[in-house]
Design an enzyme around this catalytic site. Structure first.
Site, mmCIF file in Angstrom:
data_model
loop_
_atom_site.group_PDB
_atom_site.id
_atom_site.type_symbol
_atom_site.label_atom_id
_atom_site.label_comp_id
_atom_site.label_asym_id
_atom_site.label_seq_id
_atom_site.Cartn_x
_atom_site.Cartn_y
_atom_site.Cartn_z
ATOM 1 N N ARG A 146 0.859 -1.101 0.055
ATOM 2 C CA ARG A 146 -0.029 -0.115 0.180
ATOM 3 C C ARG A 146 0.887 1.305 0.092
ATOM 4 O O ARG A 146 2.132 1.093 0.266
ATOM 5 C CB ARG A 146 -0.906 0.162 1.071
ATOM 6 C CG ARG A 146 -0.643 -0.806 2.133
ATOM 7 C CD ARG A 146 0.482 -0.124 3.331
ATOM 8 N NE ARG A 146 0.100 1.307 3.525
ATOM 9 C CZ ARG A 146 1.061 2.086 3.687
ATOM 10 N NH1 ARG A 146 2.375 1.839 3.836
ATOM 11 N NH2 ARG A 146 0.799 3.289 3.868
ATOM 12 N N GLY A 147 0.138 2.481 -0.277
ATOM 13 C CA GLY A 147 1.024 3.376 -0.504
ATOM 14 C C GLY A 147 1.007 3.939 -2.015
ATOM 15 O O GLY A 147 1.362 2.993 -2.715
ATOM 16 N N ALA A 148 0.645 5.167 -2.473
ATOM 17 C CA ALA A 148 0.483 5.359 -3.938
ATOM 18 C C ALA A 148 1.972 5.001 -4.825
ATOM 19 O O ALA A 148 1.820 4.234 -5.667
ATOM 20 C CB ALA A 148 0.128 6.745 -4.161
ATOM 21 N N ARG A 169 -6.948 -0.504 -7.103
ATOM 22 C CA ARG A 169 -7.243 0.529 -6.078
ATOM 23 C C ARG A 169 -7.648 1.779 -6.922
ATOM 24 O O ARG A 169 -6.768 2.323 -7.794
ATOM 25 C CB ARG A 169 -5.921 0.873 -5.334
ATOM 26 C CG ARG A 169 -5.490 -0.302 -4.465
ATOM 27 C CD ARG A 169 -6.485 -0.503 -3.068
ATOM 28 N NE ARG A 169 -6.562 0.643 -2.303
ATOM 29 C CZ ARG A 169 -5.797 0.832 -1.389
ATOM 30 N NH1 ARG A 169 -4.890 0.150 -1.113
ATOM 31 N NH2 ARG A 169 -6.196 1.966 -0.484
ATOM 32 N N GLN A 178 -2.214 1.972 10.089
ATOM 33 C CA GLN A 178 -0.822 2.194 9.383
ATOM 34 C C GLN A 178 0.217 2.999 10.256
ATOM 35 O O GLN A 178 1.269 2.543 10.081
ATOM 36 C CB GLN A 178 -1.249 2.675 8.041
ATOM 37 C CG GLN A 178 -1.976 2.027 6.951
ATOM 38 C CD GLN A 178 -3.319 2.611 7.111
ATOM 39 O OE1 GLN A 178 -3.906 3.047 7.901
ATOM 40 N NE2 GLN A 178 -3.793 2.800 5.805
ATOM 41 N N ASP A 211 -1.970 10.319 -1.950
ATOM 42 C CA ASP A 211 -2.576 9.444 -3.030
ATOM 43 C C ASP A 211 -2.860 10.090 -4.312
ATOM 44 O O ASP A 211 -2.838 9.378 -5.346
ATOM 45 C CB ASP A 211 -3.654 8.414 -2.578
ATOM 46 C CG ASP A 211 -3.114 7.440 -1.432
ATOM 47 O OD1 ASP A 211 -2.877 6.399 -1.998
ATOM 48 O OD2 ASP A 211 -2.806 7.826 -0.106
ATOM 49 N N ASN A 265 -5.446 12.180 0.742
ATOM 50 C CA ASN A 265 -4.667 11.240 1.561
ATOM 51 C C ASN A 265 -5.518 10.522 2.482
ATOM 52 O O ASN A 265 -6.674 10.689 2.479
ATOM 53 C CB ASN A 265 -3.563 12.280 2.222
ATOM 54 C CG ASN A 265 -2.578 11.349 2.695
ATOM 55 O OD1 ASN A 265 -1.908 10.640 2.288
ATOM 56 N ND2 ASN A 265 -2.029 11.772 4.310
ATOM 57 N N LYS A 266 -4.727 9.626 3.295
ATOM 58 C CA LYS A 266 -5.600 8.820 4.142
ATOM 59 C C LYS A 266 -6.597 9.415 5.163
ATOM 60 O O LYS A 266 -6.458 10.670 5.474
ATOM 61 C CB LYS A 266 -4.539 8.243 5.180
ATOM 62 C CG LYS A 266 -5.203 7.053 6.132
ATOM 63 C CD LYS A 266 -5.950 6.043 5.315
ATOM 64 C CE LYS A 266 -5.089 5.564 4.277
ATOM 65 N NZ LYS A 266 -5.925 4.414 3.529
#
Length: 361
Positions: free
Chosen positions: A51-53, A94, A199, A240, A250-251
């Site tokens: 995970r993470g762009a 995603r 996370q 992201d 973002n998150k």
């Protein structure tokens, strides 16, 4: 100091396979998974093995290599046509992380230059490795640009994980924090736990502790009290997707932090490569927000923490307006007080075309 630069590498290509560090079981277990086919890679992205762009983009590039191998063996000279369904499955894994679409497009451009009469794998693997290496280089550049914005003995807060685990290595937001610590500018880091997937507590805290960077883990709801105490200088986060006016997805929880920061006079820094910028959309209202499984909110590690059949909303991201952001840091430079006009100037300075292609997939 040298040890701080030898960060975790969550994505490896060896023995003609893709290997991913399973981030679902960190920090208690370090488990590497091997991938032989592209559908499994798409599923790994969807299930947040990776995970993470930026990391998603790099992983997808290797996924295309595996897909091309499969297409060549199954369809021979018709491999390009046979490849299309696998590309679509990777693109659907995603919806918010624009780096995913960028990486697939770049790999597809390489496909278009290849002969249908020879295996596409060597050329595609070379391109995927180039994307991988470029990400690490960009992270280190961003790390220095962002660190240069910090005063000595800064106290910062970060949300989610934008470290080596979210990239090909070194990190975006944590890349700035790493470099800031090396340069003597970071005194302490506060880490939001980052509900509901945790996370921050599982990944970011683990990364910082691995490298001896002073940190304190806190519940997300403690951020306002921390800022009210007057001891926080910066909120530093990743992204992201960034719209062409600087609005940033973002998150989930990042928007709340930005609003709190504005009230308390704390600066906000967004750190992301230019591949995260979607030049095709005008503002953050056009960014698709992924809704994830209800169980991520109503359960922890399979144990129910809410009444059965409770209605749950679980958006994975929120959008922070550009007006709440003090600096967007990219490998091409820093955009201070981002606006549509300033973002367009950054676009002109880019070395590569990074237009989003999500509408084509």
């Amino acid at each position: 100091m040298t040890r701080l630069l030898q960060t975790i590498e969550p994505i490896l290509w060896r023995d003609e396979q893709l290997h991913l560090l399973d981030q679902r079981v960190l920090p208690h277990t370090e488990n590497w998974l091997a991938f032989y086919d592209s559908d499994a890679v798409a599923e790994a992205i969807k299930l947040m093995v990776v995970r993470g762009a930026p990391a998603i983009g790099v992983t997808a590039a290797y996924g295309v290599v595996l897909a091309a191998r499969e297409a060549w063996f199954s369809a021979g000279e018709n491999w390009q046509e046979a490849l299309i369904p696998a590309l679509k499955r990777l693109a659907a894994s995603r919806p918010t992380a624009v780096n995913l679409f960028w990486a697939i497009e770049r790999m597809q451009q390489t496909c278009n230059t290849l002969s249908k009469y020879e295996s596409p794998e060597p050329a595609l693997l070379e391109q995927a490795k180039r994307i991988h290496q470029e990400d690490v280089k960009a992270n280190r550049t961003m790390g220095q640009y962002g660190a240069d914005l910090l005063d000595n003995d800064s106290i910062v807060l970060t949300h989610c994980n934008a470290g080596a685990l979210a990239t090909a290595g070194f990190g975006t937001a944590l890349g700035v924090i790493r470099q800031g610590f090396i340069d003597g500018k970071i005194e302490h880091v506060y880490v939001d736990e980052t509900r509901p997937w945790l996370q921050g507590s599982r990944l970011t805290a683990w990364e910082l502790m691995q490298e001896g960077i002073p940190m304190t883990l806190q519940a997300d709801v403690a951020a306002g009290a921390l800022m009210a105490g007057g001891r926080l200088d910066w909120v530093i986060v990743g992204a992201d997707r960034i719209a062409s006016n600087g609005d940033t997805a973002n998150k989930i929880g990042t928007y709340s932090l930005a609003v709190l920061a504005k009230y308390h006079g704390v600066k906000v820094m967004v750190v992301a490569p230019t591949t995260t910028i979607d030049w095709s959309i005008e503002n953050g209202s056009q960014i698709p927000i992924e809704q994830r499984a209800h169980s991520e909110v109503s359960e922890i590690e399979g144990h129910a923490i809410a009444p059965a059949k409770v209605h749950v909303s679980n958006p994975a991201f929120d959008v922070t307006p550009a007006a709440l952001i003090d600096a967007i840091v990219t490998e091409e430079g820093v955009v201070s007080s981002p606006s549509k006009e300033k973002m367009q100037q950054l676009k002109k300075e880019e070395k590569n075309d990074t237009n989003s292609i999500s509408d084509r997939m």
